[in-house]
Design an enzyme around this catalytic site. Structure first.
Site, PDB file in Angstrom:
ATOM      1  N   ARG A  47       0.857  -1.180   0.000  1.00 32.88           N
ATOM      2  CA  ARG A  47       0.000   0.000   0.000  1.00 32.88           C
ATOM      3  C   ARG A  47       0.890   1.226   0.000  1.00 32.88           C
ATOM      4  NH1 ARG A  47       2.429   1.746   3.708  1.00 32.88           N
ATOM      5  NH2 ARG A  47       0.963   3.459   3.732  1.00 32.88           N
ATOM      6  N   GLY A  48       0.251   2.402  -0.128  1.00 37.11           N
ATOM      7  CA  GLY A  48       1.022   3.638  -0.295  1.00 37.11           C
ATOM      8  C   GLY A  48       1.117   3.916  -1.786  1.00 37.11           C
ATOM      9  N   ALA A  49       0.789   5.164  -2.167  1.00 44.04           N
ATOM     10  CA  ALA A  49       0.591   5.465  -3.589  1.00 44.04           C
ATOM     11  C   ALA A  49       1.762   5.055  -4.499  1.00 44.04           C
ATOM     12  CB  ALA A  49       0.239   6.946  -3.740  1.00 44.04           C
ATOM     13  N   ARG A  93      -7.681  -0.125  -6.864  1.00 46.38           N
ATOM     14  CA  ARG A  93      -7.938   0.874  -5.811  1.00 46.38           C
ATOM     15  C   ARG A  93      -8.150   2.220  -6.513  1.00 46.38           C
ATOM     16  NH1 ARG A  93      -4.253   0.922  -0.564  1.00 46.38           N
ATOM     17  NH2 ARG A  93      -6.121   1.933   0.242  1.00 46.38           N
ATOM     18  N   GLN A 199      -1.590   2.198  10.023  1.00 51.59           N
ATOM     19  CA  GLN A 199      -0.315   2.308   9.291  1.00 51.59           C
ATOM     20  C   GLN A 199       0.729   3.094  10.078  1.00 51.59           C
ATOM     21  OE1 GLN A 199      -3.340   2.825   7.990  1.00 51.59           O
ATOM     22  NE2 GLN A 199      -3.458   2.376   5.816  1.00 51.59           N
ATOM     23  N   ASP A 240      -2.190  10.629  -1.803  1.00 51.65           N
ATOM     24  CA  ASP A 240      -2.585   9.591  -2.767  1.00 51.65           C
ATOM     25  C   ASP A 240      -2.941  10.190  -4.113  1.00 51.65           C
ATOM     26  OD1 ASP A 240      -3.101   8.304   0.011  1.00 51.65           O
ATOM     27  OD2 ASP A 240      -2.915   6.697  -1.472  1.00 51.65           O
ATOM     28  N   ASN A 250      -5.278  12.315   1.181  1.00 55.85           N
ATOM     29  CA  ASN A 250      -4.391  11.391   1.899  1.00 55.85           C
ATOM     30  C   ASN A 250      -5.253  10.582   2.864  1.00 55.85           C
ATOM     31  OD1 ASN A 250      -1.647  10.437   2.446  1.00 55.85           O
ATOM     32  ND2 ASN A 250      -1.846  11.422   4.444  1.00 55.85           N
ATOM     33  N   LYS A 251      -4.617   9.728   3.605  1.00 52.62           N
ATOM     34  CA  LYS A 251      -5.316   8.821   4.525  1.00 52.62           C
ATOM     35  C   LYS A 251      -6.333   9.546   5.397  1.00 52.62           C
ATOM     36  CE  LYS A 251      -5.115   5.339   4.636  1.00 52.62           C
ATOM     37  NZ  LYS A 251      -6.114   4.482   3.962  1.00 52.62           N
TER      38      LYS A 251
END
Ligand code: MRU
Length: 350
Positions: A47-49, A93, A199, A240, A250-251
């Site tokens: 995960r993570g862009a 995603r 995370q 993201d 973002n998250k």
């Protein structure tokens, strides 16, 4: 150092350090076809862009090999089959634009006359280039961003925008590592735990502790008090997708941190490579927000914490308005408001 995303040439498979089990276990997950790659992306093995983009690039190669093995006997049959697999991959995603960016870049290198073997060879080289490029860009971004961190700062970050979220080094954590590597050894980090997938607690703390960079985990709702007490000098987060006007998704929870940062006068920075900026998305409201399984909210690990039958929200990202962002740290420099103009200029400077 290919330490959490590795491509095994001999086996023809993508190997991912399984982030679902960190920090407790270091297990590896193998992607051998499109379905396993999509599974890895959706369940957040990776995960993570930027890391999603790198994974998707190798995923295109796996899809090409799969199309060759499963399509009909006619030479041209693999092409529509590959096209469909790429579309599935691209939609795994929705928020991190690096996924679509990587698949688009691979597609652009697909010559209409190219045979399958030639395509596979050129795609593998391109996937490796995207992988290496992200490592270089994160280092550059980190060196650029180090300038906004003063020795003695405590830097708050949300989610994990570190080595695990990129090919290596990280974006927000790249800025922190850049400052650390520049000799600012009195910096400290507050990692917001980042409910529901944790995370910050699991991954950011794991990475920084490994590097010996002082880090404390705070529960998400401690943010206001920590800022009020003057315990936070800077906020640096990843993104993201950054829209053409500088709004940055973002998250989930990042928007709240940004609003609090403005209230308490703490500079709030976003760190991301240009591959995370999407000039085709006009503003934050146009960024698609991923809705994830309720189970991530109703349970912590195997333990149920919400009564049976009660509905929950699990929107995974939120857009922070450009007006709350002091600067967008990229590999080509720090973009400043007005972002519409500085983003256009950055793409010109690419
Ligand atoms: O759902 P995730 O873990 O993929 O979300 C990750 C983030 O929000 C990161 O901050 C973002 O992708 C930047 S990673 C360098």
């Amino acid at each position: 150092m290919d330490w959490h995303i590795r491509f095994d040439d001999a086996q023809g498979r993508l190997e991912l350090l399984d982030q679902r089990f960190l920090p407790v276990r270091e297990d590896w997950f193998y992607c051998t076809d499109t379905a396993s790659t999509i599974y890895a992306l959706q369940t957040m093995v990776v995960r993570g862009a930027p890391a999603i983009g790198v994974t998707a690039a190798y995923g295109c190669w796996l899809a090409a090999r799969e199309a060759g093995a499963t399509a009909g006997p006619a030479e041209e049959d693999w092409r529509p089959c590959l096209d469909a697999l790429l579309t599935d991959l691209e939609n795994a995603r929705p928020t991190a634009v690096n996924l679509a960016w990587a698949v688009r870049r691979m597609r652009a290198a697909w010559g209409p006359e190219q045979g399958l073997d030639a395509l596979c060879a050129s795609w593998l080289a391109l996937a490796k280039e995207i992988h290496d490029e992200d490592k270089r860009f994160c280092r550059r971004l980190g060196a650029v961003g180090a300038a906004v961190i003063d020795d003695g700062d405590t830097v708050m970050t949300h989610c994990n925008a570190g080595a695990l979220a990129t090919a290596d080094y990280g974006t927000a954590l790249g800025v922190i590592r850049g400052a650390w590597d520049a000799g600012k050894r009195n910096i400290r980090v507050i990692a917001n735990e980042t409910r529901p997938f944790l995370q910050g607690a699991r991954l950011t703390a794991w990475e920084l502790a490994k590097d010996g960079i002082p880090v404390k985990v705070a529960c998400d709702n401690a943010c206001a008090l920590l800022m009020k007490k003057g315990l936070v000098q800077k906020v640096v987060v990843g993104a993201d997708r950054i829209a053409a006007n500088g709004d940055a998704a973002n998250k989930i929870g990042t928007l709240g941190v940004a609003i609090l940062a403005q209230h308490f006068g703490v500079p709030f920075y976003v760190a991301a490579p240009l591959s995370t900026i999407d000039p085709a998305t006009p503003d934050g409201d146009a960024i698609p927000i991923e809705d994830r399984t309720p189970r991530e909210v109703t349970h912590v690990g195997a333990t149920q914490i919400v009564p049976d039958g009660v509905e929950v929200y699990n929107m995974a990202f939120d857009p922070t308005p450009a007006a709350l962002i002091a600067g967008i740290i990229t590999e080509v420099g720090i973009l400043r408001p007005p972002y519409g103009e500085s983003i256009l200029k950055a793409f010109g400077a690419e």
